[in-house]
Design a protein around this motif. Structure first.
Motif, PDB file in Angstrom:
ATOM      1  N   TYR A   4     -58.167  40.603  57.433  1.00 28.75           N
ATOM      2  CA  TYR A   4     -58.652  39.994  56.189  1.00 28.75           C
ATOM      3  C   TYR A   4     -57.558  39.124  55.575  1.00 28.75           C
ATOM      4  CZ  TYR A   4     -60.639  39.650  51.507  1.00 28.75           C
ATOM      5  OH  TYR A   4     -61.139  39.180  50.329  1.00 28.75           O
ATOM      6  N   GLU A  15     -61.926  33.739  48.378  1.00 30.31           N
ATOM      7  CA  GLU A  15     -62.171  34.905  47.540  1.00 30.31           C
ATOM      8  C   GLU A  15     -62.029  34.507  46.078  1.00 30.31           C
ATOM      9  OE1 GLU A  15     -60.814  39.238  48.142  1.00 30.31           O
ATOM     10  OE2 GLU A  15     -59.272  38.305  46.885  1.00 30.31           O
ATOM     11  N   TYR A  16     -62.929  35.021  45.265  1.00 32.56           N
ATOM     12  CA  TYR A  16     -62.893  34.766  43.833  1.00 32.56           C
ATOM     13  C   TYR A  16     -62.998  36.110  43.129  1.00 32.56           C
ATOM     14  CZ  TYR A  16     -64.348  33.052  39.257  1.00 32.56           C
ATOM     15  OH  TYR A  16     -64.440  32.789  37.921  1.00 32.56           O
ATOM     16  N   ARG A  17     -62.061  36.389  42.238  1.00 25.43           N
ATOM     17  CA  ARG A  17     -62.077  37.638  41.469  1.00 25.43           C
ATOM     18  C   ARG A  17     -62.318  37.305  40.001  1.00 25.43           C
ATOM     19  NH1 ARG A  17     -57.206  41.292  43.974  1.00 25.43           N
ATOM     20  NH2 ARG A  17     -57.789  40.968  46.140  1.00 25.43           N
ATOM     21  N   TYR A  18     -63.106  38.140  39.359  1.00 17.94           N
ATOM     22  CA  TYR A  18     -63.406  37.920  37.954  1.00 17.94           C
ATOM     23  C   TYR A  18     -63.753  39.244  37.283  1.00 17.94           C
ATOM     24  CZ  TYR A  18     -68.256  38.281  39.509  1.00 17.94           C
ATOM     25  OH  TYR A  18     -69.425  38.712  40.059  1.00 17.94           O
ATOM     26  N   MET A  25     -63.407  44.623  37.374  1.00 11.73           N
ATOM     27  CA  MET A  25     -63.061  43.612  38.357  1.00 11.73           C
ATOM     28  C   MET A  25     -64.163  43.507  39.413  1.00 11.73           C
ATOM     29  SD  MET A  25     -60.830  41.363  39.406  1.00 11.73           S
ATOM     30  CE  MET A  25     -59.324  41.806  38.579  1.00 11.73           C
ATOM     31  N   GLN A  26     -64.623  42.291  39.631  1.00 19.50           N
ATOM     32  CA  GLN A  26     -65.610  42.003  40.666  1.00 19.50           C
ATOM     33  C   GLN A  26     -64.973  41.037  41.661  1.00 19.50           C
ATOM     34  OE1 GLN A  26     -68.615  43.544  40.791  1.00 19.50           O
ATOM     35  NE2 GLN A  26     -67.959  44.632  38.955  1.00 19.50           N
ATOM     36  N   ARG A  27     -65.473  41.049  42.887  1.00 17.11           N
ATOM     37  CA  ARG A  27     -64.925  40.179  43.921  1.00 17.11           C
ATOM     38  C   ARG A  27     -66.061  39.535  44.694  1.00 17.11           C
ATOM     39  NH1 ARG A  27     -61.258  42.566  48.690  1.00 17.11           N
ATOM     40  NH2 ARG A  27     -63.279  43.245  49.375  1.00 17.11           N
ATOM     41  N   TRP A  28     -65.957  38.241  44.873  1.00 14.57           N
ATOM     42  CA  TRP A  28     -66.903  37.474  45.677  1.00 14.57           C
ATOM     43  C   TRP A  28     -66.102  36.821  46.792  1.00 14.57           C
ATOM     44  CZ3 TRP A  28     -66.535  32.333  46.830  1.00 14.57           C
ATOM     45  CH2 TRP A  28     -67.629  31.748  47.451  1.00 14.57           C
ATOM     46  N   TYR A  29     -66.607  36.826  48.010  1.00 10.62           N
ATOM     47  CA  TYR A  29     -65.925  36.144  49.101  1.00 10.62           C
ATOM     48  C   TYR A  29     -66.952  35.607  50.086  1.00 10.62           C
ATOM     49  CZ  TYR A  29     -66.619  40.707  51.273  1.00 10.62           C
ATOM     50  OH  TYR A  29     -67.180  41.867  51.729  1.00 10.62           O
TER      51      TYR A  29
END
Length: 49
Positions: A4, A15-18, A25-29
């Motif tokens: 990774y 990857e985008y964290r918000y 905390m959320q994570r989009w990838y």
């Protein structure tokens, strides 16, 4: 894991964290859009379980 981190370092994976509305905390990838259409990538993804 190491694979990774390698993908992130090579900019193959974005990857985008918000923080969401609950301040968690959320994570989009996803795969970088410029390489999504490459035949070799599509073949490799098709071999995944």
């Amino acid at each position: 894991d190491d694979q990774y981190r390698s993908l992130m370092y090579n900019r193959c994976l974005l990857e985008y964290r918000y923080l969401d509305e609950d301040q968690e905390m959320q994570r989009w990838y996803d795969i970088h859009p410029l390489i999504q259409g490459i035949a070799e990538l599509k073949e490799a993804v098709a071999k995944l379980p």
